[in-house]
Design a protein around this motif. Sequence first.
Motif, PDB file in Angstrom:
ATOM      1  N   ARG A 125       1.797  -8.430   3.291  1.00  0.00           N
ATOM      2  CA  ARG A 125       3.138  -7.706   4.025  1.00  0.00           C
ATOM      3  C   ARG A 125       3.694  -8.538   4.834  1.00  0.00           C
ATOM      4  O   ARG A 125       3.029  -9.355   5.960  1.00  0.00           O
ATOM      5  CB  ARG A 125       2.791  -6.590   4.457  1.00  0.00           C
ATOM      6  CG  ARG A 125       3.960  -5.757   5.127  1.00  0.00           C
ATOM      7  CD  ARG A 125       3.494  -4.122   5.033  1.00  0.00           C
ATOM      8  NE  ARG A 125       3.020  -3.866   6.555  1.00  0.00           N
ATOM      9  CZ  ARG A 125       4.210  -3.706   7.561  1.00  0.00           C
ATOM     10  NH1 ARG A 125       5.301  -3.728   7.035  1.00  0.00           N
ATOM     11  NH2 ARG A 125       3.841  -3.150   8.815  1.00  0.00           N
ATOM     12  N   ASN A 132     -13.340  -1.315   1.477  1.00  0.00           N
ATOM     13  CA  ASN A 132     -11.767  -0.820   1.368  1.00  0.00           C
ATOM     14  C   ASN A 132     -11.127  -2.118   1.963  1.00  0.00           C
ATOM     15  O   ASN A 132     -11.265  -2.526   2.917  1.00  0.00           O
ATOM     16  CB  ASN A 132     -11.496   0.080   2.378  1.00  0.00           C
ATOM     17  CG  ASN A 132     -10.094   0.651   2.258  1.00  0.00           C
ATOM     18  OD1 ASN A 132      -9.352   0.259   1.353  1.00  0.00           O
ATOM     19  ND2 ASN A 132      -9.909   1.735   2.886  1.00  0.00           N
ATOM     20  N   PRO A 133     -10.277  -2.992   1.058  1.00  0.00           N
ATOM     21  CA  PRO A 133      -9.939  -4.173   1.337  1.00  0.00           C
ATOM     22  C   PRO A 133      -8.632  -4.156   2.587  1.00  0.00           C
ATOM     23  O   PRO A 133      -8.024  -3.027   2.703  1.00  0.00           O
ATOM     24  CB  PRO A 133      -9.287  -4.863   0.105  1.00  0.00           C
ATOM     25  CG  PRO A 133      -8.869  -3.723  -0.642  1.00  0.00           C
ATOM     26  CD  PRO A 133     -10.187  -2.576  -0.348  1.00  0.00           C
ATOM     27  N   SER A 181      -6.490   1.598  -5.914  1.00  0.00           N
ATOM     28  CA  SER A 181      -6.241   1.048  -4.505  1.00  0.00           C
ATOM     29  C   SER A 181      -7.531   1.857  -3.732  1.00  0.00           C
ATOM     30  O   SER A 181      -7.430   2.725  -3.629  1.00  0.00           O
ATOM     31  CB  SER A 181      -5.083   1.332  -3.933  1.00  0.00           C
ATOM     32  OG  SER A 181      -5.054   1.273  -2.441  1.00  0.00           O
ATOM     33  N   ARG A 204     -15.043   1.105   9.290  1.00  0.00           N
ATOM     34  CA  ARG A 204     -14.122   1.165   7.838  1.00  0.00           C
ATOM     35  C   ARG A 204     -15.322   0.756   6.947  1.00  0.00           C
ATOM     36  O   ARG A 204     -16.056  -0.116   6.907  1.00  0.00           O
ATOM     37  CB  ARG A 204     -12.979   0.198   7.921  1.00  0.00           C
ATOM     38  CG  ARG A 204     -12.258   0.386   6.726  1.00  0.00           C
ATOM     39  CD  ARG A 204     -11.043  -0.789   6.929  1.00  0.00           C
ATOM     40  NE  ARG A 204     -10.219  -0.976   5.501  1.00  0.00           N
ATOM     41  CZ  ARG A 204      -9.216  -0.381   5.622  1.00  0.00           C
ATOM     42  NH1 ARG A 204      -8.645   0.474   6.369  1.00  0.00           N
ATOM     43  NH2 ARG A 204      -8.499  -0.873   4.342  1.00  0.00           N
ATOM     44  N   ILE A 208      -4.982  -5.578   4.484  1.00  0.00           N
ATOM     45  CA  ILE A 208      -3.511  -6.281   4.024  1.00  0.00           C
ATOM     46  C   ILE A 208      -3.548  -7.480   4.944  1.00  0.00           C
ATOM     47  O   ILE A 208      -3.733  -7.432   6.070  1.00  0.00           O
ATOM     48  CB  ILE A 208      -2.326  -5.315   4.728  1.00  0.00           C
ATOM     49  CG1 ILE A 208      -2.454  -4.003   3.540  1.00  0.00           C
ATOM     50  CG2 ILE A 208      -0.953  -5.980   4.584  1.00  0.00           C
ATOM     51  CD1 ILE A 208      -1.515  -3.012   4.044  1.00  0.00           C
ATOM     52  N   GLU A 250       2.505   4.280   6.928  1.00  0.00           N
ATOM     53  CA  GLU A 250       2.088   2.831   6.330  1.00  0.00           C
ATOM     54  C   GLU A 250       3.159   2.628   5.291  1.00  0.00           C
ATOM     55  O   GLU A 250       3.592   3.464   4.619  1.00  0.00           O
ATOM     56  CB  GLU A 250       0.762   3.105   6.071  1.00  0.00           C
ATOM     57  CG  GLU A 250      -0.439   3.570   6.876  1.00  0.00           C
ATOM     58  CD  GLU A 250      -0.620   5.173   6.904  1.00  0.00           C
ATOM     59  OE1 GLU A 250       0.262   5.639   6.163  1.00  0.00           O
ATOM     60  OE2 GLU A 250      -1.520   5.490   7.268  1.00  0.00           O
ATOM     61  N   SER A 251       3.006   1.170   5.127  1.00  0.00           N
ATOM     62  CA  SER A 251       3.850   0.659   4.207  1.00  0.00           C
ATOM     63  C   SER A 251       3.715   1.265   2.837  1.00  0.00           C
ATOM     64  O   SER A 251       2.516   1.571   2.417  1.00  0.00           O
ATOM     65  CB  SER A 251       3.523  -0.796   4.129  1.00  0.00           C
ATOM     66  OG  SER A 251       2.280  -1.132   3.832  1.00  0.00           O
ATOM     67  N   GLY A 282      -8.361   2.531  -1.063  1.00  0.00           N
ATOM     68  CA  GLY A 282      -8.181   3.192   0.083  1.00  0.00           C
ATOM     69  C   GLY A 282      -7.751   4.945  -0.272  1.00  0.00           C
ATOM     70  O   GLY A 282      -8.123   5.841   0.401  1.00  0.00           O
ATOM     71  N   ARG A 318       0.721   3.310  -3.207  1.00  0.00           N
ATOM     72  CA  ARG A 318       0.826   4.300  -1.763  1.00  0.00           C
ATOM     73  C   ARG A 318       2.358   4.194  -1.727  1.00  0.00           C
ATOM     74  O   ARG A 318       2.897   2.971  -1.355  1.00  0.00           O
ATOM     75  CB  ARG A 318      -0.074   3.454  -0.917  1.00  0.00           C
ATOM     76  CG  ARG A 318       0.118   4.350   0.352  1.00  0.00           C
ATOM     77  CD  ARG A 318      -0.670   3.887   1.720  1.00  0.00           C
ATOM     78  NE  ARG A 318      -0.153   2.829   2.178  1.00  0.00           N
ATOM     79  CZ  ARG A 318      -0.762   1.927   3.229  1.00  0.00           C
ATOM     80  NH1 ARG A 318      -2.152   2.209   3.657  1.00  0.00           N
ATOM     81  NH2 ARG A 318      -0.353   0.992   3.493  1.00  0.00           N
ATOM     82  N   THR A 328       5.905  -0.031  10.905  1.00  0.00           N
ATOM     83  CA  THR A 328       5.104   1.207  10.456  1.00  0.00           C
ATOM     84  C   THR A 328       4.357   1.990  11.041  1.00  0.00           C
ATOM     85  O   THR A 328       4.253   3.121  11.581  1.00  0.00           O
ATOM     86  CB  THR A 328       4.478   0.699   8.845  1.00  0.00           C
ATOM     87  OG1 THR A 328       3.327  -0.140   9.339  1.00  0.00           O
ATOM     88  CG2 THR A 328       5.451   0.239   7.858  1.00  0.00           C
ATOM     89  N   PRO A 347      -5.951  -3.707   9.204  1.00  0.00           N
ATOM     90  CA  PRO A 347      -5.467  -2.334   8.743  1.00  0.00           C
ATOM     91  C   PRO A 347      -4.988  -1.642   9.820  1.00  0.00           C
ATOM     92  O   PRO A 347      -4.720  -2.145  10.775  1.00  0.00           O
ATOM     93  CB  PRO A 347      -6.895  -1.944   8.417  1.00  0.00           C
ATOM     94  CG  PRO A 347      -7.812  -2.743   9.485  1.00  0.00           C
ATOM     95  CD  PRO A 347      -7.111  -3.940   9.755  1.00  0.00           C
ATOM     96  N   SER A 348      -4.526  -0.298   9.246  1.00  0.00           N
ATOM     97  CA  SER A 348      -4.221   0.554  10.522  1.00  0.00           C
ATOM     98  C   SER A 348      -5.007   0.593  11.512  1.00  0.00           C
ATOM     99  O   SER A 348      -6.189   0.702  11.243  1.00  0.00           O
ATOM    100  CB  SER A 348      -3.768   1.748  10.016  1.00  0.00           C
ATOM    101  OG  SER A 348      -4.730   2.587   9.249  1.00  0.00           O
ATOM    102  N   HIS A 362      -0.811  -9.978   6.746  1.00  0.00           N
ATOM    103  CA  HIS A 362       0.621 -10.069   7.187  1.00  0.00           C
ATOM    104  C   HIS A 362       0.875 -11.347   7.365  1.00  0.00           C
ATOM    105  O   HIS A 362       0.225 -12.137   8.323  1.00  0.00           O
ATOM    106  CB  HIS A 362       0.409  -9.293   8.514  1.00  0.00           C
ATOM    107  CG  HIS A 362       0.211  -7.794   8.541  1.00  0.00           C
ATOM    108  ND1 HIS A 362      -1.200  -7.385   8.310  1.00  0.00           N
ATOM    109  CD2 HIS A 362       1.023  -6.691   8.551  1.00  0.00           C
ATOM    110  CE1 HIS A 362      -1.174  -6.200   8.174  1.00  0.00           C
ATOM    111  NE2 HIS A 362       0.037  -5.506   8.114  1.00  0.00           N
ATOM    112  N   THR A 393      -7.680 -10.002  -6.057  1.00  0.00           N
ATOM    113  CA  THR A 393      -6.336  -9.508  -5.640  1.00  0.00           C
ATOM    114  C   THR A 393      -6.231  -9.408  -4.168  1.00  0.00           C
ATOM    115  O   THR A 393      -7.274  -9.077  -3.382  1.00  0.00           O
ATOM    116  CB  THR A 393      -5.654  -8.248  -6.185  1.00  0.00           C
ATOM    117  OG1 THR A 393      -6.507  -7.328  -5.747  1.00  0.00           O
ATOM    118  CG2 THR A 393      -5.591  -8.483  -7.791  1.00  0.00           C
TER     119      THR A 393
END
Length: 338
Positions: free
Chosen positions: A117, A58-59, A225, A54, A61, A176-177, A227, A191, A31, A138-139, A63, A113
């Motif tokens: 991914r 803001n949580p 979300s 950041r 992801i 992004e995903s 973000g 998203r 992505t 994150p990105s 992987h 939560t």
Amino acid sequence: MMKTKILNQNEVAKAAEIIRGGGLVVMPTETVYGLGADAFNPEAIANIFKAKGRPMDNPLIVHIGKIEDLKRVVSEIPETALKLASAFWPGPLTMVLPKAEEIPVQVSAGLSTVAVRYPAHPLAETLILLSGTQIAAPSANLSGSPSPTKLEHVIADMDGRVDAILDGGECEVGLESTVISLVGDKPRLLRPGGVTVEEMEKVIGEIEIDPAVTDKMKEGQTAASPGMKYKHYAPKAKVVIVKGTDEQYVHYVNSKKAKGVGAICYDEDAPKLHVPFFSLGPKADSTAQARNLFSVLRSVDDAGITLAYARCPKIDGVGLAVYNRLIRAAGFEVMALA
Ligand code: TXA
Ligand code: MG
């Protein structure tokens, strides 16, 4: 002079060692590039937030490198999650599920939560498996900038802020995903991304679309979300989306010709424009537009454009993801000609 070490595809083991030691590694995914650290190491996670600037609420992801590792990250795996995982993993799909206790609160920003991914990129997969842990990422852009889809973007934002950058060339999807929440009564799209609503509905049935996907959130509304509430994907230039026919778009933009004015257009518009233009790709090819969008936004700034008039992407399939990012880049400013 570069401050951060760039590692090539034969040096993934070095990158894994850095992750194990609590360091920060930028990793390529299909992505966008991600800014990774050991998901179970709270200090390393804190450093991700610092490197990006950041907001702490803001949580991130998490992987994973194989489907079996989902159970290390979440406390419950509903049937819908298994169906989506077998249909779309590895791939550009993130699922929000109840968090495992072992995942530090810094990752989930205090939520119960966690987003998970399994990326479809051989270097990311190898890195995760070799590091022997899961990687929160994150990105890899500075907070507020477009996500990096090329090595040069990562260097521009992250040189000197991370321990290493793993070079994977250009990211294939470019946005992004897709993020879907599976913790409510109904699956909910938070998203849009490379895996489309239409594709997922074939596997799990009806999906609700969070209103923040297409519309500006109202004052005082809480984001499903986190973000979503931040000004995102923003170039320095002001972007205005122009809604109308091909002819109306070209005519309007040409009538605005002035220093600093540019166009974010389709290939078909380019020969007719009298202002500097940056093409997203062919009009009918949302996949190409997704791949090019963030690079186009960065090029607009590099070219000294201060006001860019953009085409309005179609809002189905992958087009919904392109629209979702562009409307944020435009601060929700749309000029309707038709
Ligand atoms: O493609 C991607 O998703 C890339 C690559 C690196 O995997 N990552 C990425 O991460 O885009 P980031 O942090 O830029 O975006 C994650 C999004 C944010 O909007 C965040 O608020 C949301 O996912 N998110 C994370 N955890 C969540 C949770 N527990 N509940 C709801 N939203 C969550
Ligand atoms: Mg991001």
